[in-house]
Design a protein around this motif. Structure first.
Motif, PDB file in Angstrom:
ATOM      1  N   SER A  13      28.501   8.762  -0.974  1.00 48.66           N
ATOM      2  CA  SER A  13      29.828   8.768  -0.727  1.00 48.66           C
ATOM      3  C   SER A  13      30.443   7.473   0.013  1.00 48.66           C
ATOM      4  O   SER A  13      29.652   6.800   0.766  1.00 48.66           O
ATOM      5  CB  SER A  13      30.119   9.949   0.134  1.00 48.66           C
ATOM      6  OG  SER A  13      29.662  10.019   1.624  1.00 48.66           O
ATOM      7  N   HIS A  15      33.449   8.369   1.551  1.00 45.95           N
ATOM      8  CA  HIS A  15      34.706   8.962   1.970  1.00 45.95           C
ATOM      9  C   HIS A  15      33.931  10.591   2.566  1.00 45.95           C
ATOM     10  O   HIS A  15      33.480  11.121   1.747  1.00 45.95           O
ATOM     11  CB  HIS A  15      35.738   9.409   1.146  1.00 45.95           C
ATOM     12  CG  HIS A  15      36.842   9.967   1.808  1.00 45.95           C
ATOM     13  ND1 HIS A  15      37.192  11.309   2.217  1.00 45.95           N
ATOM     14  CD2 HIS A  15      38.299   9.356   2.204  1.00 45.95           C
ATOM     15  CE1 HIS A  15      38.276  11.279   2.479  1.00 45.95           C
ATOM     16  NE2 HIS A  15      38.837  10.383   2.651  1.00 45.95           N
ATOM     17  N   SER A  17      33.913  14.269   3.504  1.00 48.00           N
ATOM     18  CA  SER A  17      34.465  15.417   2.546  1.00 48.00           C
ATOM     19  C   SER A  17      34.161  16.865   3.042  1.00 48.00           C
ATOM     20  O   SER A  17      32.769  16.789   3.716  1.00 48.00           O
ATOM     21  CB  SER A  17      34.013  15.486   1.098  1.00 48.00           C
ATOM     22  OG  SER A  17      34.381  16.479   0.548  1.00 48.00           O
ATOM     23  N   ASN A  18      34.907  17.925   3.132  1.00 48.55           N
ATOM     24  CA  ASN A  18      34.520  19.155   3.454  1.00 48.55           C
ATOM     25  C   ASN A  18      34.590  20.187   2.067  1.00 48.55           C
ATOM     26  O   ASN A  18      34.745  21.248   2.302  1.00 48.55           O
ATOM     27  CB  ASN A  18      35.465  19.607   4.615  1.00 48.55           C
ATOM     28  CG  ASN A  18      35.344  19.054   5.839  1.00 48.55           C
ATOM     29  OD1 ASN A  18      34.276  18.682   6.196  1.00 48.55           O
ATOM     30  ND2 ASN A  18      36.300  18.335   6.466  1.00 48.55           N
ATOM     31  N   VAL A  19      34.591  19.380   1.130  1.00 53.23           N
ATOM     32  CA  VAL A  19      34.540  20.127  -0.103  1.00 53.23           C
ATOM     33  C   VAL A  19      33.520  21.221  -0.155  1.00 53.23           C
ATOM     34  O   VAL A  19      32.269  20.816  -0.099  1.00 53.23           O
ATOM     35  CB  VAL A  19      34.645  19.200  -1.448  1.00 53.23           C
ATOM     36  CG1 VAL A  19      34.504  20.041  -2.690  1.00 53.23           C
ATOM     37  CG2 VAL A  19      35.873  18.318  -1.566  1.00 53.23           C
ATOM     38  N   LEU A 102      41.936  13.262  -1.943  1.00 52.10           N
ATOM     39  CA  LEU A 102      40.945  12.907  -0.665  1.00 52.10           C
ATOM     40  C   LEU A 102      41.742  13.024   0.385  1.00 52.10           C
ATOM     41  O   LEU A 102      41.130  13.725   1.557  1.00 52.10           O
ATOM     42  CB  LEU A 102      40.415  11.539  -0.762  1.00 52.10           C
ATOM     43  CG  LEU A 102      39.642  11.049  -1.692  1.00 52.10           C
ATOM     44  CD1 LEU A 102      39.431   9.358  -1.680  1.00 52.10           C
ATOM     45  CD2 LEU A 102      38.473  11.588  -2.088  1.00 52.10           C
ATOM     46  N   ASP A 103      42.998  12.988   0.713  1.00 50.63           N
ATOM     47  CA  ASP A 103      43.893  13.314   1.929  1.00 50.63           C
ATOM     48  C   ASP A 103      43.895  14.871   2.088  1.00 50.63           C
ATOM     49  O   ASP A 103      43.875  15.289   3.145  1.00 50.63           O
ATOM     50  CB  ASP A 103      45.334  12.977   1.688  1.00 50.63           C
ATOM     51  CG  ASP A 103      45.376  11.494   1.711  1.00 50.63           C
ATOM     52  OD1 ASP A 103      44.391  10.508   2.323  1.00 50.63           O
ATOM     53  OD2 ASP A 103      46.547  10.750   1.421  1.00 50.63           O
ATOM     54  N   ARG A 104      43.934  15.610   0.786  1.00 53.04           N
ATOM     55  CA  ARG A 104      43.995  16.912   0.819  1.00 53.04           C
ATOM     56  C   ARG A 104      42.649  17.653   0.829  1.00 53.04           C
ATOM     57  O   ARG A 104      42.419  18.822   0.519  1.00 53.04           O
ATOM     58  CB  ARG A 104      44.511  17.414  -0.197  1.00 53.04           C
ATOM     59  CG  ARG A 104      46.148  17.034  -0.087  1.00 53.04           C
ATOM     60  CD  ARG A 104      46.919  17.587  -1.239  1.00 53.04           C
ATOM     61  NE  ARG A 104      48.539  17.282  -1.027  1.00 53.04           N
ATOM     62  CZ  ARG A 104      48.998  16.040  -1.133  1.00 53.04           C
ATOM     63  NH1 ARG A 104      48.326  14.915  -1.390  1.00 53.04           N
ATOM     64  NH2 ARG A 104      50.456  16.082  -0.747  1.00 53.04           N
ATOM     65  N   ASP A 105      41.735  16.679   0.462  1.00 52.69           N
ATOM     66  CA  ASP A 105      40.314  16.973   0.627  1.00 52.69           C
ATOM     67  C   ASP A 105      39.904  18.277  -0.678  1.00 52.69           C
ATOM     68  O   ASP A 105      39.096  19.155  -0.746  1.00 52.69           O
ATOM     69  CB  ASP A 105      39.410  17.872   1.715  1.00 52.69           C
ATOM     70  CG  ASP A 105      38.154  17.602   2.246  1.00 52.69           C
ATOM     71  OD1 ASP A 105      37.544  16.665   1.209  1.00 52.69           O
ATOM     72  OD2 ASP A 105      37.565  18.341   3.004  1.00 52.69           O
ATOM     73  N   ASN A 135      34.108  13.929  -3.434  1.00 48.85           N
ATOM     74  CA  ASN A 135      35.154  15.056  -4.055  1.00 48.85           C
ATOM     75  C   ASN A 135      34.949  14.857  -5.715  1.00 48.85           C
ATOM     76  O   ASN A 135      35.584  15.817  -6.197  1.00 48.85           O
ATOM     77  CB  ASN A 135      36.480  14.792  -3.678  1.00 48.85           C
ATOM     78  CG  ASN A 135      36.436  14.730  -2.235  1.00 48.85           C
ATOM     79  OD1 ASN A 135      35.679  14.172  -1.469  1.00 48.85           O
ATOM     80  ND2 ASN A 135      37.487  15.653  -1.575  1.00 48.85           N
TER      81      ASN A 135
END
Length: 410
Positions: A13, A15, A17-19, A102-105, A135
């Motif tokens: 990655s 970035h 992420s909490n996806v 990405l801003d909204r995950d 993501n």
């Protein structure tokens, strides 16, 4: 099971992420998708109107996502106008497209369209760039050299599933690469670019049928599914010619005739010099869709001025493949980007699946189009009576950008 089987993204990655993976229905018992298509980033970067179009397209994505709360975003083809791209920076536009996600995950999954396959834009390189982000769930599951790139599936599990290897998916999402465009960095003997076939390849059809059968065998049941492909199958053109009812199939119907898979190719699969209207090479793909157990709907883009859905449940004129008696819904989305042709108001089709229904094997979905300015049009229930039920017609609202150019590619 392997990561590819579970539909998980690569671990590398750039970035955080909490996806939550794998994909799951949310706590309220629904799973919603937002489908953005024909974004056409990267047109005429050397002119002022090209970058302005990209800025406006980012605003569309933000506007829609401010109103909707999808569990997955689908980028359904023509992310980039690759025929305007430079070899050295053709993938840089991916960061602009996925920035709002990405801003909204939010997780996303892509299909590639004809403008994502171009002389200066490699679809495999585009995939590698996407997969730098955790993501991104976009994959390549078919390795045949003729298959294209984005052919894969993703399972969606119940909300309480924490160990996918012990759970049965409630929903399957199939993604297909309809190719088209031009071969990457390849010229013919006269120095001209070589056109790429614009239909789902037979190697992909075989993979789809075999994999679907394996999944039925593994889980001892048919799992409801949705499918995504950029260029629509010929069946949609056959239906359009038979007549789209503004109240039974609400949506704009301004691209007439629409452009299906295998358009412009001859039946020999080699000649695409304009001497043939349609070569029929998507017949195996249509046959696979018509016989796929559990398939609820297929979503396409490509034709910016068409936004309707219809139920394919019969044999249409000039066709050899009949839709199944229960029907498979074939839908267009909404032109999402300021790149590409057309002044129709930008937006994105939404699709919502209810866990309670698919858990009982009910093949239904709710769908609507969220527009850039906040409104909703074309809300339909893709159920047993769709095609008979009456809906409000879509007014086909327009938006304009004085500094943009609308003569770009389709």
């Amino acid at each position: 099971m392997s990561q590819a089987y579970l539909g998980l993204a690569p671990s590398s990655s750039i970035h955080g992420s909490n996806v939550a993976l794998p994909l799951r229905f949310n706590a309220n018992g629904t799973f919603q998708l937002s489908i953005f298509e024909d974004l056409h980033f990267g047109e005429n970067a050397w002119d002022s109107w090209g970058p302005q179009q990209d800025i406006n397209s980012v605003k569309v994505i933000n506007s829609v996502l401010d109103k909707e709360s999808p569990d997955l975003v689908v980028l359904n083809g023509d992310l980039i106008t690759g025929d305007n791209a430079f070899l050295e920076n053709a993938t840089i536009y991916i960061e602009q497209i996925v920035g709002p996600l990405l801003d909204r995950d939010l997780p996303w999954a892509s299909t590639y369209g004809n403008h994502d396959h171009q002389y200066n834009l490699s679809s495999d390189t585009l995939l590698a760039h996407e997969q730098r982000f955790p993501n991104s769930l976009t994959q390549k599951m078919v390795q045949d050299p003729h298959a294209g790139t984005t052919n894969y599936y993703l399972p969606v599990y119940d909300h309480n599933c924490t160990t996918p290897s012990t759970c049965t998916p409630l929903l399957l999402l199939w993604f297909f690469d309809s190719r088209g465009g031009a071969r990457f960095q390849t010229l013919n003997s006269s120095g001209s670019q070589i056109g790429l076939e614009n239909w789902v390849d037979v190697s992909v059809v075989s993979w789809f049928q075999q994999t679907a059968a394996q999944l039925v065998n593994t889980y001892q049941k048919t799992i409801p599914s949705l499918a995504f492909v950029h260029i629509p199958p010929y069946a949609s053109l056959a239906f359009q010619r038979a007549g789209v009812d503004a109240h039974r199939e609400p949506g704009t119907n301004d691209d007439v005739p629409l452009a299906p898979q295998a358009q412009g190719w001859c039946p020999d699969g080699v000649t695409n010099d304009g001497s043939c209207e349609y070569g029929g090479q998507d017949v195996p793909f249509m046959s696979a869709l018509a016989t796929a157990p559990g398939l609820i709907a297929v979503f396409s883009g490509h034709d910016h001025g068409d936004t309707w859905c219809w139920k394919w449940d019969r044999l249409l004129p000039n066709m050899t493949v009949a839709g199944p008696a229960r029907g498979v819904n074939l839908c267009f989305g909404q032109h999402s980007g300021y790149g590409g042709y057309g002044n129709w108001e930008r937006g994105a089709r939404q699709v919502k699946i209810e866990r309670e229904k698919v858990g009982r094997g009910v093949l239904e979905a709710e769908s609507w189009i969220r527009l850039e300015r906040g409104g909703v049009v074309g809300r339909v229930e893709l159920n047993a009576t769709f095609g008979e039920d009456w809906y409000e017609a879509t007014n086909g609202s327009l938006t304009y950008c004085p500094t943009c150019n609308y003569t770009g590619a389709g």
